[in-house]
Design a protein around this motif. Structure first.
Motif, PDB file in Angstrom:
ATOM      1  N   THR A 157     -40.102  -4.094 -44.171  1.00  0.00           N
ATOM      2  CA  THR A 157     -39.354  -4.244 -42.919  1.00  0.00           C
ATOM      3  C   THR A 157     -40.042  -5.210 -41.965  1.00  0.00           C
ATOM      4  OG1 THR A 157     -40.499  -2.372 -41.895  1.00  0.00           O
ATOM      5  CG2 THR A 157     -38.446  -1.910 -43.071  1.00  0.00           C
ATOM      6  N   GLY A 158     -41.321  -5.436 -42.155  1.00  0.00           N
ATOM      7  CA  GLY A 158     -42.046  -6.364 -41.302  1.00  0.00           C
ATOM      8  C   GLY A 158     -42.161  -5.859 -39.871  1.00  0.00           C
ATOM      9  N   ALA A 159     -42.666  -6.729 -39.018  1.00  0.00           N
ATOM     10  CA  ALA A 159     -42.830  -6.379 -37.612  1.00  0.00           C
ATOM     11  C   ALA A 159     -41.489  -6.466 -36.886  1.00  0.00           C
ATOM     12  CB  ALA A 159     -43.848  -7.311 -36.969  1.00  0.00           C
ATOM     13  N   GLU A 160     -41.366  -5.717 -35.795  1.00  0.00           N
ATOM     14  CA  GLU A 160     -40.097  -5.637 -35.073  1.00  0.00           C
ATOM     15  C   GLU A 160     -40.326  -5.689 -33.570  1.00  0.00           C
ATOM     16  OE1 GLU A 160     -38.906  -1.845 -36.551  1.00  0.00           O
ATOM     17  OE2 GLU A 160     -37.678  -2.692 -38.164  1.00  0.00           O
ATOM     18  N   VAL A 161     -39.260  -6.003 -32.845  1.00  0.00           N
ATOM     19  CA  VAL A 161     -39.263  -5.920 -31.399  1.00  0.00           C
ATOM     20  C   VAL A 161     -38.052  -5.084 -30.985  1.00  0.00           C
ATOM     21  CG1 VAL A 161     -38.015  -8.131 -31.232  1.00  0.00           C
ATOM     22  CG2 VAL A 161     -39.133  -7.171 -29.206  1.00  0.00           C
ATOM     23  N   ASP A 162     -38.262  -4.147 -30.062  1.00  0.00           N
ATOM     24  CA  ASP A 162     -37.153  -3.340 -29.550  1.00  0.00           C
ATOM     25  C   ASP A 162     -36.407  -4.134 -28.482  1.00  0.00           C
ATOM     26  OD1 ASP A 162     -37.353  -1.002 -31.090  1.00  0.00           O
ATOM     27  OD2 ASP A 162     -39.036  -0.301 -29.880  1.00  0.00           O
ATOM     28  N   VAL A 163     -35.115  -4.318 -28.693  1.00  0.00           N
ATOM     29  CA  VAL A 163     -34.281  -5.112 -27.793  1.00  0.00           C
ATOM     30  C   VAL A 163     -33.257  -4.192 -27.120  1.00  0.00           C
ATOM     31  CG1 VAL A 163     -32.644  -7.027 -27.607  1.00  0.00           C
ATOM     32  CG2 VAL A 163     -34.562  -7.166 -29.220  1.00  0.00           C
ATOM     33  N   GLU A 164     -33.218  -4.251 -25.799  1.00  0.00           N
ATOM     34  CA  GLU A 164     -32.157  -3.561 -25.062  1.00  0.00           C
ATOM     35  C   GLU A 164     -31.017  -4.546 -24.835  1.00  0.00           C
ATOM     36  OE1 GLU A 164     -34.224  -0.264 -22.318  1.00  0.00           O
ATOM     37  OE2 GLU A 164     -34.946  -2.295 -21.925  1.00  0.00           O
ATOM     38  N   TYR A 165     -29.790  -4.060 -24.880  1.00  0.00           N
ATOM     39  CA  TYR A 165     -28.657  -4.980 -24.842  1.00  0.00           C
ATOM     40  C   TYR A 165     -27.495  -4.441 -24.018  1.00  0.00           C
ATOM     41  CZ  TYR A 165     -26.879  -1.731 -28.393  1.00  0.00           C
ATOM     42  OH  TYR A 165     -26.469  -0.592 -29.060  1.00  0.00           O
ATOM     43  N   LEU A 166     -26.689  -5.378 -23.545  1.00  0.00           N
ATOM     44  CA  LEU A 166     -25.345  -5.117 -23.045  1.00  0.00           C
ATOM     45  C   LEU A 166     -24.438  -6.106 -23.759  1.00  0.00           C
ATOM     46  CD1 LEU A 166     -23.179  -3.935 -21.107  1.00  0.00           C
ATOM     47  CD2 LEU A 166     -23.785  -5.753 -19.508  1.00  0.00           C
ATOM     48  N   VAL A 167     -23.422  -5.600 -24.452  1.00  0.00           N
ATOM     49  CA  VAL A 167     -22.467  -6.454 -25.163  1.00  0.00           C
ATOM     50  C   VAL A 167     -21.064  -6.091 -24.680  1.00  0.00           C
ATOM     51  CG1 VAL A 167     -21.597  -7.225 -27.403  1.00  0.00           C
ATOM     52  CG2 VAL A 167     -23.989  -6.512 -27.170  1.00  0.00           C
ATOM     53  N   VAL A 168     -20.353  -7.075 -24.121  1.00  0.00           N
ATOM     54  CA  VAL A 168     -19.006  -6.863 -23.569  1.00  0.00           C
ATOM     55  C   VAL A 168     -18.041  -7.831 -24.242  1.00  0.00           C
ATOM     56  CG1 VAL A 168     -17.574  -6.856 -21.481  1.00  0.00           C
ATOM     57  CG2 VAL A 168     -19.983  -6.165 -21.352  1.00  0.00           C
ATOM     58  N   GLY A 169     -16.935  -7.318 -24.761  1.00  0.00           N
ATOM     59  CA  GLY A 169     -15.925  -8.156 -25.396  1.00  0.00           C
ATOM     60  C   GLY A 169     -15.053  -8.874 -24.381  1.00  0.00           C
ATOM     61  N   GLY A 170     -14.288  -9.850 -24.855  1.00  0.00           N
ATOM     62  CA  GLY A 170     -13.356 -10.568 -23.995  1.00  0.00           C
ATOM     63  C   GLY A 170     -12.182  -9.695 -23.586  1.00  0.00           C
ATOM     64  N   GLY A 171     -11.672  -9.890 -22.371  1.00  0.00           N
ATOM     65  CA  GLY A 171     -10.573  -9.071 -21.863  1.00  0.00           C
ATOM     66  C   GLY A 171      -9.220  -9.489 -22.419  1.00  0.00           C
ATOM     67  N   GLY A 172      -8.309  -8.539 -22.532  1.00  0.00           N
ATOM     68  CA  GLY A 172      -6.941  -8.816 -22.970  1.00  0.00           C
ATOM     69  C   GLY A 172      -6.127  -9.459 -21.863  1.00  0.00           C
ATOM     70  N   ALA A 173      -5.106 -10.228 -22.235  1.00  0.00           N
ATOM     71  CA  ALA A 173      -4.226 -10.867 -21.251  1.00  0.00           C
ATOM     72  C   ALA A 173      -3.229  -9.858 -20.693  1.00  0.00           C
ATOM     73  CB  ALA A 173      -3.488 -12.037 -21.885  1.00  0.00           C
ATOM     74  N   GLY A 174      -2.806 -10.076 -19.443  1.00  0.00           N
ATOM     75  CA  GLY A 174      -1.746  -9.264 -18.868  1.00  0.00           C
ATOM     76  C   GLY A 174      -0.396  -9.627 -19.463  1.00  0.00           C
ATOM     77  N   GLY A 175       0.507  -8.678 -19.478  1.00  0.00           N
ATOM     78  CA  GLY A 175       1.838  -8.924 -20.024  1.00  0.00           C
ATOM     79  C   GLY A 175       2.624  -9.908 -19.167  1.00  0.00           C
ATOM     80  N   GLY A 176       3.362 -10.819 -19.819  1.00  0.00           N
ATOM     81  CA  GLY A 176       4.197 -11.777 -19.105  1.00  0.00           C
ATOM     82  C   GLY A 176       5.616 -11.263 -18.926  1.00  0.00           C
ATOM     83  N   TYR A 177       6.455 -12.134 -18.366  1.00  0.00           N
ATOM     84  CA  TYR A 177       7.857 -11.812 -18.112  1.00  0.00           C
ATOM     85  C   TYR A 177       7.921 -10.730 -17.029  1.00  0.00           C
ATOM     86  CZ  TYR A 177      12.778 -12.155 -19.463  1.00  0.00           C
ATOM     87  OH  TYR A 177      14.125 -12.392 -19.478  1.00  0.00           O
ATOM     88  N   TYR A 178       8.936  -9.844 -17.048  1.00  0.00           N
ATOM     89  CA  TYR A 178       9.091  -8.848 -15.989  1.00  0.00           C
ATOM     90  C   TYR A 178       8.219  -7.617 -16.227  1.00  0.00           C
ATOM     91  CZ  TYR A 178      13.204 -11.408 -14.378  1.00  0.00           C
ATOM     92  OH  TYR A 178      14.057 -12.372 -13.903  1.00  0.00           O
ATOM     93  N   ARG A 179       7.653  -7.097 -15.144  1.00  0.00           N
ATOM     94  CA  ARG A 179       6.972  -5.792 -15.154  1.00  0.00           C
ATOM     95  C   ARG A 179       5.904  -5.679 -16.246  1.00  0.00           C
ATOM     96  NH1 ARG A 179      12.510  -4.736 -15.545  1.00  0.00           N
ATOM     97  NH2 ARG A 179      13.529  -4.289 -13.564  1.00  0.00           N
ATOM     98  N   GLY A 180       5.119  -6.732 -16.394  1.00  0.00           N
ATOM     99  CA  GLY A 180       4.122  -6.742 -17.459  1.00  0.00           C
ATOM    100  C   GLY A 180       3.006  -5.737 -17.249  1.00  0.00           C
ATOM    101  N   GLY A 181       2.552  -5.153 -18.333  1.00  0.00           N
ATOM    102  CA  GLY A 181       1.413  -4.248 -18.271  1.00  0.00           C
ATOM    103  C   GLY A 181       0.111  -5.017 -18.069  1.00  0.00           C
ATOM    104  N   GLY A 182      -0.873  -4.382 -17.478  1.00  0.00           N
ATOM    105  CA  GLY A 182      -2.168  -5.028 -17.280  1.00  0.00           C
ATOM    106  C   GLY A 182      -2.948  -5.139 -18.582  1.00  0.00           C
ATOM    107  N   GLY A 183      -3.752  -6.195 -18.699  1.00  0.00           N
ATOM    108  CA  GLY A 183      -4.592  -6.354 -19.878  1.00  0.00           C
ATOM    109  C   GLY A 183      -5.754  -5.375 -19.875  1.00  0.00           C
ATOM    110  N   GLY A 184      -6.161  -4.934 -21.053  1.00  0.00           N
ATOM    111  CA  GLY A 184      -7.283  -4.012 -21.173  1.00  0.00           C
ATOM    112  C   GLY A 184      -8.622  -4.731 -21.091  1.00  0.00           C
TER     113      GLY A 184
END
Length: 372
Positions: A78-105
């Protein structure tokens, strides 16, 4: 107890050549072509660990050494290692178009920093040791681009750090009972025409985010869409023709040393001269919705916060989702080297280095850790 003290000790075979020499500095030199037999035993027979101790594990058939820093026995390979703390955030979804669109997640939100929770109220994730000298794949997810046609809005794309994946947020639903899509956090349901059947918001992924708001009303009042789900809370259900659902709450991280919100849900679009659904209260990570009587377009989510785009109130495109982000924090005694397609900034906090990755030119970019 008796003891014998010598400067050095040699063991010679029949040839007279020294096969093993114990030096006065504690070194052991093997001068022959023979082998050196390690202490051996099963996993259950491991002795009390001492830093640097070595043995042969007869259960795994691997030589191993004791790491006092992590209080664990580790295989040599396994060799030597380093402990890494992380924050990983995905890209946001688009809001719905046309009339009365739902919000993106909002995009998926995953972290192992301090005791902070991951999206959806999940527990802080496990320690993450990374092998030194090994290239780890990196990819920052893109926010989805809003569309105006009567199809469900697209999802954002995932952000990845090795095997850690934060999924893109779900796209918001559109007019005529099109539900939101599943994602890191789900997209909000689209609005409906008179007496149409309501739809559900998209589902959030366990450990990453919450569900989008539903549209459950079946009335002649042309109900509006539901808010997109956020990493910190579910999207709000749609109301009457002038009241759309607000976006779900964002999640907060202090991995950079400053409290910042990420991955909030986009507000949904309204129909009459009310107001479009808001992004989460006092949050700047997502987009707000708009309403038909207002010519303004739905709001886009800002870059590198992973928020959902706002839903449209009229015949316009929904708001764009925000791009994701990756933040890595590790001891400053190590160095992180990125491939050419990585855009990042660096900061320090105490004895730690903090790398903020805001863009990658492909899904095959890498980071490699070495001792400084």
């Amino acid at each position: 107890m008796s003891e014998v003290i010598v400067d050095s000790l040699k063991h010679s075979g029949n040839s007279g050549a020294a096969n093993i020499t114990l030096g006065s500095d504690g070194s052991v030199t093997c001068g022959s072509t023979a082998s050196l037999n390690m202490p051996k035993g099963t996993t259950a027979q491991r002795p009390t660990g001492v830093d640097g101790a070595i043995r042969l594990n007869t259960t795994t058939k691997e030589p191993e050494w004791y790491d006092a820093t992590t209080s664990t026995w580790k295989a040599f390979k396994t060799g030597a290692e380093v402990d890494v703390e992380y924050l990983v955030v995905g890209g946001g979804g688009a809001g719905g178009g046309y009339y009365r669109g739902g919000g993106g997640g909002g995009g998926g939100f995953r972290t192992n920093y301090a005791n902070e929770t991951s999206g959806g109220g999940a527990a802080n994730e496990a320690d993450h040791p990374v092998a030194l000298g090994t290239a780890i794949t990196l990819s920052v997810g893109l926010g989805a681009t809003g569309v105006s046609q009567t199809t469900v809005a697209p999802n954002g794309s995932a952000s990845t750090f090795g095997e850690i994946t934060a999924s893109g947020g779900g796209g918001g639903g559109v007019y005529d009972a099109v539900g939101g899509t599943n994602g890191g956090s789900g997209g909000g349901a689209g609005g409906i025409a008179n007496n149409a059947t309501g739809q559900d918001g998209g589902s959030g992924i366990t450990g990453q985010g919450h569900d989008g708001g539903d549209l459950v009303t079946n009335s002649a009042d042309q109900p509006c869409g539901g808010g997109g789900g956020g990493a910190g809370g579910a999207g709000v259900n749609g109301g009457n023709s002038s009241t759309s659902g607000n976006g779900g709450a964002a999640a907060t991280s202090t991995i950079t040393g400053t409290s910042v919100t990420y991955a909030g849900g986009g507000g949904a679009g309204a129909y009459n001269a009310g107001s479009g659904g808001t992004a989460p209260t006092a949050d700047a990570s997502a987009g707000a919705g708009c309403f038909t009587s207002n010519s303004d377009l739905a709001n886009n989510a800002p870059a590198n916060r992973g928020g959902g785009g706002g839903g449209s109130g009229g015949v316009f495109a929904g708001g764009n989702g925000g791009s994701g982000i990756i933040i890595l924090r590790y001891p400053s005694t190590y160095t992180a080297t990125f491939s050419a397609g990585v855009t990042s900034t660096s900061a320090t906090a105490g004895s730690d280095t903090i790398k903020t990755i805001t863009a990658t030119s492909s899904t095959n970019e890498t980071v490699t850790f070495t001792v400084t």
